[in-house]
Design an enzyme around this catalytic site. Structure first.
Site, PDB file in Angstrom:
ATOM      1  N   ASP A  38      40.868  31.527  37.087  1.00 13.73           N
ATOM      2  CA  ASP A  38      39.695  30.658  37.207  1.00 13.73           C
ATOM      3  C   ASP A  38      40.074  29.195  37.008  1.00 13.73           C
ATOM      4  O   ASP A  38      41.034  28.881  36.305  1.00 13.73           O
ATOM      5  CB  ASP A  38      38.655  31.102  36.158  1.00 13.73           C
ATOM      6  CG  ASP A  38      37.261  30.597  36.485  1.00 13.73           C
ATOM      7  OD1 ASP A  38      37.041  30.090  37.612  1.00 13.73           O
ATOM      8  OD2 ASP A  38      36.385  30.708  35.610  1.00 13.73           O
ATOM      9  N   ASN A  86      30.995  36.028  44.594  1.00 21.01           N
ATOM     10  CA  ASN A  86      31.567  34.811  45.194  1.00 21.01           C
ATOM     11  C   ASN A  86      31.090  34.569  46.634  1.00 21.01           C
ATOM     12  O   ASN A  86      31.277  33.485  47.180  1.00 21.01           O
ATOM     13  CB  ASN A  86      33.103  34.832  45.139  1.00 21.01           C
ATOM     14  CG  ASN A  86      33.665  34.580  43.751  1.00 21.01           C
ATOM     15  OD1 ASN A  86      34.696  35.125  43.366  1.00 21.01           O
ATOM     16  ND2 ASN A  86      32.991  33.747  42.964  1.00 21.01           N
TER      17      ASN A  86
END
Ligand code: IPE
Ligand code: IPE
Ligand code: MG
Length: 261
Positions: A38, A86
């Site tokens: 991330d 996502n």
């Protein structure tokens, strides 16, 4: 997995501020490390770049993480590359990511061959764009005979969807008489997850400082040790990996029991 000490020492040659290979016990390397990669977007934004540049830079970190895992002798490295959530991102970013997955996989196949790495996917890859799906299948076919580390790439992966899918399969098996309801236990469910046959992760690393799972491996992480680092994914290096392993080795894993002396 067997570990080549000379190769590992060469890989970690040179002093590096606060950490060195001597800080980890090579006899107690975790078998399965999982990473929530991330911070690509923030990395790019901080440099005045487009978010996509962060994803491109993240590929270099991923390549290094694979090599580090092989050198450390891990059995499994799994990484979270794209979640079922996502898809909510702008189409441009999603398209770029799908393109990047396919291109990267093709580019990295020689590395997988060289290091005897076996590829597998976690998630619903059948509903990915055609080219990405095709390249993923090629990666699976070409590495199927490899006997070294397993590299599991989570793409279009969501843990709740995975568990629901396993429950659906169980229901079907019970309905057609292949499984008795009384035999529905943890093994039956675990065996129908994308991770079937893989050991649960020993260590989960999340970069960029976020302290959440974001729908990742909810079942499999039941007793996994967590390591969160503020380092953004494109900056994550072999040294950060070592820091995570050293931290892991300082933990006392009790699995609900008491410490044995
Ligand atoms: C992780 O980086 C990569 C993917 C989710 C594909 P992000 O894109 O989430 O980066 P941040 O969290 O916005 O910085
Ligand atoms: C988790 O990161 C998914 C991946 C790293 C692939 P996100 O950036 O999507 O997670 P949230 O939105 O911050 O929870
Ligand atoms: Mg993020």
């Amino acid at each position: 997995m067997l570990l080549d000490i000379d190769k590992l020492r060469a890989y970690y040659e040179g002093a590096h501020d606060d950490i060195s290979l001597d800080d980890v016990d090579l006899e107690r390397i975790p078998a399965h490390v999982s990473i929530i990669m991330d911070g690509n977007g923030r990395w790019a934004t901080a440099r005045g770049l487009d978010r996509s540049q962060g994803h491109v830079a993240g590929v270099d970190s991923l390549r290094e993480a694979v090599t580090t895992s092989v050198r450390l002798g891990l059995d499994v490295l799994s990484v979270y590359a794209f979640s079922t959530e996502n898809w909510r991102r702008p189409k441009r970013e999603v398209d770029l990511l799908m393109h990047l997955f396919a291109t990267t996989l093709v580019n990295e196949l020689p590395l997988f061959h060289q290091e005897n790495v076996r590829l597998r996917f976690l998630g619903d890859i059948d509903s990915l764009p055609e080219r990405t799906r095709r390249v993923f299948q090629r990666g699976l076919d070409e590495t199927a005979d490899h006997t070294g580390m397993t590299f599991a790439l989570a793409v279009n992966y969501g843990s709740r969807a995975e568990i629901a899918r396993a429950a659906r399969e169980i229901a079907r098996d019970v309905a057609r008489g292949a499984l008795s309801a009384d035999d529905v236990d943890e093994t039956a469910l675990a065996g129908r997850l994308y991770t079937a046959d893989l050991p649960d992760p020993d260590l989960l690393i999340r970069t960029s400082g976020e302290m959440r799972l974001s729908n990742y491996l909810l079942w499999q992480l039941a007793y996994t040790e967590f390591y969160v680092t503020p380092v953004l994914w494109p900056d994550f290096s072999r040294w950060d990996f070592l820091r995570a392993v050293a931290s892991f080795q300082g933990r006392s894993r009790r699995f609900g029991g008491v410490v044995s002396s």
